[in-house]
Design a protein around this motif. Structure first.
Motif, short mmCIF file in Angstrom:
data_model
loop_
_atom_site.label_atom_id
_atom_site.label_comp_id
_atom_site.label_asym_id
_atom_site.label_seq_id
_atom_site.Cartn_x
_atom_site.Cartn_y
_atom_site.Cartn_z
N GLY A 43 1.09 -1.40 -0.05
CA GLY A 43 0.70 0.13 0.03
C GLY A 43 0.68 1.08 -0.02
N GLU A 44 1.99 0.73 0.19
CA GLU A 44 3.38 2.42 -0.10
C GLU A 44 3.50 2.93 -1.58
OE1 GLU A 44 7.41 3.12 1.59
OE2 GLU A 44 7.19 0.96 1.87
N PHE A 45 3.45 4.13 -1.15
CA PHE A 45 3.27 5.02 -2.35
C PHE A 45 5.37 5.53 -2.68
CE2 PHE A 45 -1.17 5.45 -1.54
CZ PHE A 45 -1.49 5.74 -3.05
N VAL A 46 5.40 5.46 -3.99
CA VAL A 46 6.92 5.07 -4.46
C VAL A 46 7.20 5.68 -5.66
CG1 VAL A 46 7.86 3.33 -3.37
CG2 VAL A 46 6.77 2.51 -5.35
N ARG A 47 8.45 6.49 -5.96
CA ARG A 47 8.54 6.62 -7.22
C ARG A 47 9.60 5.84 -7.55
NH1 ARG A 47 9.87 12.24 -4.48
NH2 ARG A 47 8.00 12.97 -4.35
N LEU A 48 9.40 5.80 -8.66
CA LEU A 48 10.46 4.68 -9.74
C LEU A 48 11.02 5.43 -10.89
CD1 LEU A 48 8.01 1.50 -9.72
CD2 LEU A 48 9.77 1.93 -8.15
N TYR A 49 11.60 5.27 -11.39
CA TYR A 49 12.98 6.00 -12.07
C TYR A 49 13.25 4.71 -13.07
CZ TYR A 49 12.60 10.11 -9.38
OH TYR A 49 12.33 11.38 -8.89
N VAL A 50 12.62 4.54 -14.09
CA VAL A 50 13.40 2.99 -15.36
C VAL A 50 13.72 3.93 -16.42
CG1 VAL A 50 12.11 1.10 -15.57
CG2 VAL A 50 10.56 2.26 -14.07
N ALA A 51 15.59 3.19 -16.36
CA ALA A 51 15.87 3.26 -17.74
C ALA A 51 16.51 5.05 -17.87
CB ALA A 51 15.52 2.45 -18.81
N GLY A 52 15.99 5.46 -17.06
CA GLY A 52 16.11 6.81 -17.23
C GLY A 52 15.00 7.93 -17.29
N THR A 53 13.71 6.87 -17.76
CA THR A 53 12.05 7.77 -17.23
C THR A 53 11.63 7.45 -15.84
OG1 THR A 53 10.49 5.71 -17.78
CG2 THR A 53 12.20 7.07 -19.61
N GLY A 54 10.50 9.03 -16.26
CA GLY A 54 10.42 8.85 -14.79
C GLY A 54 10.37 10.40 -14.04
N PRO A 55 10.06 10.19 -12.76
CA PRO A 55 9.54 9.50 -11.28
C PRO A 55 8.03 8.52 -12.46
CG PRO A 55 9.43 12.12 -10.85
CD PRO A 55 9.58 12.11 -12.41
N HIS A 56 8.25 8.11 -12.02
CA HIS A 56 6.44 7.24 -11.80
C HIS A 56 5.47 6.58 -11.06
CE1 HIS A 56 7.84 6.34 -16.39
NE2 HIS A 56 8.48 5.90 -15.66
N MET A 57 4.88 7.67 -10.16
CA MET A 57 4.37 7.31 -9.12
C MET A 57 3.66 5.87 -8.92
SD MET A 57 5.27 10.11 -7.20
CE MET A 57 4.12 9.62 -6.22
N ALA A 58 3.51 5.49 -7.87
CA ALA A 58 3.23 4.14 -8.26
C ALA A 58 2.86 3.32 -6.73
CB ALA A 58 4.32 2.97 -8.92
N GLU A 59 2.33 2.57 -6.47
CA GLU A 59 1.77 2.07 -5.17
C GLU A 59 2.42 0.57 -5.32
OE1 GLU A 59 -2.16 1.25 -3.07
OE2 GLU A 59 -2.43 2.31 -4.75
N VAL A 60 3.04 0.28 -3.71
CA VAL A 60 2.55 -1.63 -3.40
C VAL A 60 1.59 -2.58 -3.32
CG1 VAL A 60 4.29 -2.92 -2.56
CG2 VAL A 60 5.25 -0.45 -2.44
N ALA A 61 1.27 -2.79 -4.71
CA ALA A 61 0.56 -4.00 -4.55
C ALA A 61 -0.06 -4.95 -4.43
CB ALA A 61 -0.44 -3.93 -6.78
#
Length: 115
Positions: A49-67
Motif C-alpha cells: 500500500g506504500e506509494f513510491v517513485r520509480l525511475y526506470v531506464a532514465g524515465t520517471g518519476p513514475h508514481m506507483a503503489e506497492v500492490a
C-alpha cells in the motif's frame, strides 16, 4: 489480488526506487507492463500500500503503489499507465528512445500554472 489489465513482458530495465520515507536504492525490474512492474525487494523496504517513485531506464518519476508482496517479490502498480510509446521502447530495451519518448510525452502535458 486484482487481475492485470495488460500482460507483462520480461525486461532487463534498471532504475531506482524512492519511498515517501526518503529511502532510495537501485532496482532491477523482473517484468513490465503499461500498468505496473515486478521487482525484487530482498531487504523488505517496500510496504504493501506504500506509494513510491520509480525511475526506470532514465524515465520517471513514475508514481506507483506497492500492490502485492510475496516474499521478496513485489508488484508495483503505476498511478498513471506508461505511455504506449514509452512502454514499447522499454520493452524493446531501447533505453535512449524511451528517455526521449518520455520527455516528449511530459512536454505535451498541459501546464496548469507556472511558479
Amino acid at each position: 489480488m486484482r487481475s492485470r489489465r495488460s500482460s507483462r513482458i520480461p525486461t532487463t530495465a534498471t532504475g531506482s526506487c524512492r519511498t515517501s520515507r526518503g529511502m532510495q536504492w537501485d532496482i532491477e525490474l523482473a517484468d513490465l507492463s503499461e500498468g505496473g512492474c515486478r521487482l525484487d525487494d530482498p531487504r523488505g523496504h517496500l510496504r504493501l500500500g506504500e506509494f513510491v517513485r520509480l525511475y526506470v531506464a532514465g524515465t520517471g518519476p513514475h508514481m506507483a503503489e506497492v500492490a502485492w508482496r510475496q516474499g521478496s517479490r513485489v508488484g508495483i502498480e503505476f498511478a498513471r499507465p506508461l505511455p504506449v510509446r514509452v512502454f514499447q521502447l522499454l520493452a524493446a530495451s531501447d533505453w535512449h528512445g524511451a528517455q526521449a519518448a518520455f520527455a516528449e510525452d511530459r512536454s505535451a502535458l498541459p501546464v496548469r500554472r507556472l511558479i
